[in-house]
Design an enzyme around this catalytic site. Structure first.
Site, PDB file in Angstrom:
ATOM      1  N   CYS A   9       0.811  -1.229   0.000  1.00 53.66           N
ATOM      2  CA  CYS A   9       0.000   0.000   0.000  1.00 53.66           C
ATOM      3  C   CYS A   9       0.843   1.278   0.000  1.00 53.66           C
ATOM      4  O   CYS A   9       0.345   2.344  -0.346  1.00 53.66           O
ATOM      5  CB  CYS A   9      -0.967  -0.011   1.181  1.00 53.66           C
ATOM      6  SG  CYS A   9      -2.204  -1.313   0.982  1.00 53.66           S
ATOM      7  N   HIS A  20      -3.638   7.240   1.323  1.00 50.58           N
ATOM      8  CA  HIS A  20      -3.890   5.926   0.729  1.00 50.58           C
ATOM      9  C   HIS A  20      -5.273   5.478   1.190  1.00 50.58           C
ATOM     10  O   HIS A  20      -5.612   5.588   2.373  1.00 50.58           O
ATOM     11  CB  HIS A  20      -2.811   4.947   1.184  1.00 50.58           C
ATOM     12  CG  HIS A  20      -3.233   3.520   1.043  1.00 50.58           C
ATOM     13  ND1 HIS A  20      -3.621   3.001  -0.167  1.00 50.58           N
ATOM     14  CD2 HIS A  20      -3.369   2.524   1.958  1.00 50.58           C
ATOM     15  CE1 HIS A  20      -3.972   1.734   0.015  1.00 50.58           C
ATOM     16  NE2 HIS A  20      -3.829   1.429   1.287  1.00 50.58           N
ATOM     17  N   ASN A  57      -9.991  -0.636  -1.398  1.00 49.31           N
ATOM     18  CA  ASN A  57      -8.556  -0.405  -1.251  1.00 49.31           C
ATOM     19  C   ASN A  57      -7.851  -1.006  -2.473  1.00 49.31           C
ATOM     20  O   ASN A  57      -7.840  -2.218  -2.645  1.00 49.31           O
ATOM     21  CB  ASN A  57      -8.084  -1.079   0.048  1.00 49.31           C
ATOM     22  CG  ASN A  57      -6.597  -0.907   0.298  1.00 49.31           C
ATOM     23  OD1 ASN A  57      -5.825  -0.573  -0.603  1.00 49.31           O
ATOM     24  ND2 ASN A  57      -6.183  -1.151   1.533  1.00 49.31           N
TER      25      ASN A  57
HETATM   26  N1  COA Z   1     -18.878  -9.078   7.087  1.00 50.28           N
HETATM   27  C1  COA Z   1     -19.443  -9.310   8.283  1.00 50.28           C
HETATM   28  N2  COA Z   1     -18.729  -9.635   9.372  1.00 50.28           N
HETATM   29  C2  COA Z   1     -17.401  -9.728   9.246  1.00 50.28           C
HETATM   30  C3  COA Z   1     -16.753  -9.492   8.022  1.00 50.28           C
HETATM   31  C4  COA Z   1     -17.545  -9.163   6.916  1.00 50.28           C
HETATM   32  N3  COA Z   1     -17.031  -8.923   5.700  1.00 50.28           N
HETATM   33  N4  COA Z   1     -15.430  -9.659   8.210  1.00 50.28           N
HETATM   34  C5  COA Z   1     -15.248  -9.973   9.484  1.00 50.28           C
HETATM   35  N5  COA Z   1     -16.434 -10.025  10.124  1.00 50.28           N
HETATM   36  C6  COA Z   1     -16.714 -10.340  11.527  1.00 50.28           C
HETATM   37  C7  COA Z   1     -15.605 -11.078  12.200  1.00 50.28           C
HETATM   38  O1  COA Z   1     -15.689 -12.465  11.931  1.00 50.28           O
HETATM   39  C8  COA Z   1     -15.837 -10.759  13.642  1.00 50.28           C
HETATM   40  O2  COA Z   1     -16.859 -11.600  14.130  1.00 50.28           O
HETATM   41  P1  COA Z   1     -16.833 -12.160  15.655  1.00 50.28           P
HETATM   42  O3  COA Z   1     -16.877 -10.944  16.503  1.00 50.28           O
HETATM   43  O4  COA Z   1     -18.051 -12.994  15.694  1.00 50.28           O
HETATM   44  O5  COA Z   1     -15.549 -12.906  15.766  1.00 50.28           O
HETATM   45  C9  COA Z   1     -16.399  -9.348  13.625  1.00 50.28           C
HETATM   46  O6  COA Z   1     -16.833  -9.119  12.270  1.00 50.28           O
HETATM   47  C10 COA Z   1     -15.411  -8.289  13.996  1.00 50.28           C
HETATM   48  O7  COA Z   1     -14.192  -8.555  13.297  1.00 50.28           O
HETATM   49  P2  COA Z   1     -12.975  -7.604  13.442  1.00 50.28           P
HETATM   50  O8  COA Z   1     -11.876  -8.109  12.564  1.00 50.28           O
HETATM   51  O9  COA Z   1     -12.672  -7.360  14.884  1.00 50.28           O
HETATM   52  O10 COA Z   1     -13.614  -6.272  12.824  1.00 50.28           O
HETATM   53  P3  COA Z   1     -13.055  -4.794  12.826  1.00 50.28           P
HETATM   54  O11 COA Z   1     -14.007  -3.905  13.483  1.00 50.28           O
HETATM   55  O12 COA Z   1     -11.619  -4.725  13.248  1.00 50.28           O
HETATM   56  O13 COA Z   1     -13.095  -4.443  11.284  1.00 50.28           O
HETATM   57  C11 COA Z   1     -11.578  -4.326   9.425  1.00 50.28           C
HETATM   58  C12 COA Z   1     -12.357  -5.230  10.384  1.00 50.28           C
HETATM   59  C13 COA Z   1     -10.766  -5.204   8.526  1.00 50.28           C
HETATM   60  C14 COA Z   1     -12.582  -3.514   8.623  1.00 50.28           C
HETATM   61  C15 COA Z   1     -10.671  -3.355  10.221  1.00 50.28           C
HETATM   62  O14 COA Z   1      -9.939  -4.087  11.197  1.00 50.28           O
HETATM   63  C16 COA Z   1      -9.730  -2.605   9.358  1.00 50.28           C
HETATM   64  O15 COA Z   1     -10.133  -1.868   8.499  1.00 50.28           O
HETATM   65  N6  COA Z   1      -8.426  -2.733   9.602  1.00 50.28           N
HETATM   66  C17 COA Z   1      -7.422  -2.094   8.787  1.00 50.28           C
HETATM   67  C18 COA Z   1      -7.313  -2.859   7.533  1.00 50.28           C
HETATM   68  C19 COA Z   1      -6.541  -2.137   6.495  1.00 50.28           C
HETATM   69  O16 COA Z   1      -6.594  -0.956   6.371  1.00 50.28           O
HETATM   70  N7  COA Z   1      -5.825  -2.911   5.711  1.00 50.28           N
HETATM   71  C20 COA Z   1      -5.095  -2.426   4.624  1.00 50.28           C
HETATM   72  C21 COA Z   1      -3.893  -1.742   5.116  1.00 50.28           C
HETATM   73  S1  COA Z   1      -3.206  -0.848   3.855  1.00 50.28           S
END
Ligand code: COA
Length: 332
Positions: free
Chosen positions: A114, A259, A289
């Site tokens: 990224c 980004h 993204n």
């Molecule tokens: N739809 C519905 N539920 C989902 C899901 C989806 N697409 N993906 C994950 N979940 C669920 C998980 O299984 C979890 O369930 P549980 O509580 O029963 O275990 C719950 O949602 C929460 O998951 P979590 O990973 O803690 O969610 P979050 O609030 O951290 O959001 C992201 C997830 C990925 C959106 C967030 O962590 C994020 O944006 N992180 C940065 C990622 C990023 O920017 N990456 C690129 C870097 S350049």
């Protein structure tokens, strides 16, 4: 003393729009969950036989060249940022060079995920500052829809990432009031495994096999919460580093192009730096993204929408898998 200016910017995205609603056909998710956590409404997915990473890069590059009023033959070097090259090797830079018909000029691939575009701009800027080259094409292009599993198992990542390309033409200038003021790049390999695609890497005797596929080990993995935590720290830090290096302040920024990782991350950065809505550009809602393509894709749309004027101070910043991060400050 030379430095570089952005002479033109372009982008290209595949035709196929994939809405959050469409994703609910393939996995347990919802439009509300995706929008609330990421801000994304839709993204583009490539079609096999139509789009390739190098082909999309060529389309974005042609648009950037046209905007710059520069002919293809003036390009002296290609710097190509991607985590999803057409082939495992060689890199996509040589393929873009072939499409553009520029035999002999150097083509360098950058693998900084990224932050790839910021690293690529930084490298190109050094070649221009040193007087080695006058015109360099800097590209970010990604096809990621085929390294995600569009299923329950892959849902934490596959709802976030999309396909697309963006390009800029960097050109030497001696105008001290215009162009790239500085670039700042960093890395911390401590967290390499927190956002990665292990296979087909060279670490294991078999690069991939059916067992790995069945276990889901051929999919990228991401510790989303840890990535989020580090991103919201590193973005403001590296933006301030760029401003300090130029004795400027957040009030001087006309447009911040972060980004496009997650709208929540961009909103956090905006709040942390005390920026107004009109000082920040986001288009993640439409594309998800797009990794190395996200900044030039956003820059190109911001330019087309009239959000960038001559003399504006543009700040670009990125963070991603590695971890790697960086910023670039540009006087347009
Ligand atoms: N739809 C519905 N539920 C989902 C899901 C989806 N697409 N993906 C994950 N979940 C669920 C998980 O299984 C979890 O369930 P549980 O509580 O029963 O275990 C719950 O949602 C929460 O998951 P979590 O990973 O803690 O969610 P979050 O609030 O951290 O959001 C992201 C997830 C990925 C959106 C967030 O962590 C994020 O944006 N992180 C940065 C990622 C990023 O920017 N990456 C690129 C870097 S350049």
């Amino acid at each position: 003393m030379f430095h570089s200016k952005i002479a033109g910017v372009g982008h290209y995205v595949p035709d196929r729009v994939v809405t959050n609603q469409e994703l609910t056909n393939y996995m347990e998710t919802s439009d509300a969950w995706i929008q609330e956590r990421t801000g994304i409404k839709e993204r583009r997915f490539f079609e096999e036989g139509v789009d390739t990473v190098s082909g999309m890069a060529a389309n974005a590059s042609k648009m950037a060249l046209e905007k710059a009023g520069i002919e293809i033959k003036e390009i002296e070097m290609i710097v190509f940022a991607t985590l999803s090259p057409d082939y495992a090797f060689p890199g996509s830079g040589v393929l873009l060079q072939r499409i553009l018909g520029l035999p002999g000029i150097p083509a360098l691939d950058i693998r900084q995920q990224c932050a790839g575009f910021i690293y690529a701009v930084s490298v190109a800027d050094q070649f221009i500052k040193s007087g080695t080259y006058k015109t360099i094409l800097v590209v970010g292009s990604e096809i990621q829809s085929n390294i995600m599993e569009i299923s329950d198992r892959g849902r934490n990542m596959s709802v976030i990432f999309g396909d697309g390309a963006g390009a800029v033409v960097l050109q030497q200038t001696s105008d001290p009031d215009k162009g790239i003021l500085s670039t700042h790049i960093h890395a911390d390999g401590t967290f390499a495994e927190e956002l990665m695609l292990e296979h087909p890497g060279s670490k294991r005797k078999e690069r991939f096999n059916n067992e790995m596929a069945a276990k889901g080990e051929l999919l990228p993995v991401m510790n989303g919460q840890l990535v989020f935590k580090h991103a919201v720290q590193r973005f403001p830090e590296v933006i301030k580093e760029a401003l300090d290096a130029n004795r400027l302040s957040t009030a001087d920024i006309d447009l911040l192009i972060p980004h496009q990782a997650n709208l929540r991350i961009a909103e956090y950065i905006q709040k942390n730096l005390g920026l107004r809505d009109d000082q920040v550009f986001n288009n993640i809602q439409k594309y998800g993204n797009t990794t190395a393509a996200s900044i030039p894709l956003a820059l190109s749309e911001a330019f087309i929408e009239g959000r960038i004027k001559e003399g504006d101070l543009i700040c670009m910043a990125a963070f991603g898998s590695g971890f790697v991060w960086g910023s670039a400050l540009v006087r347009w």
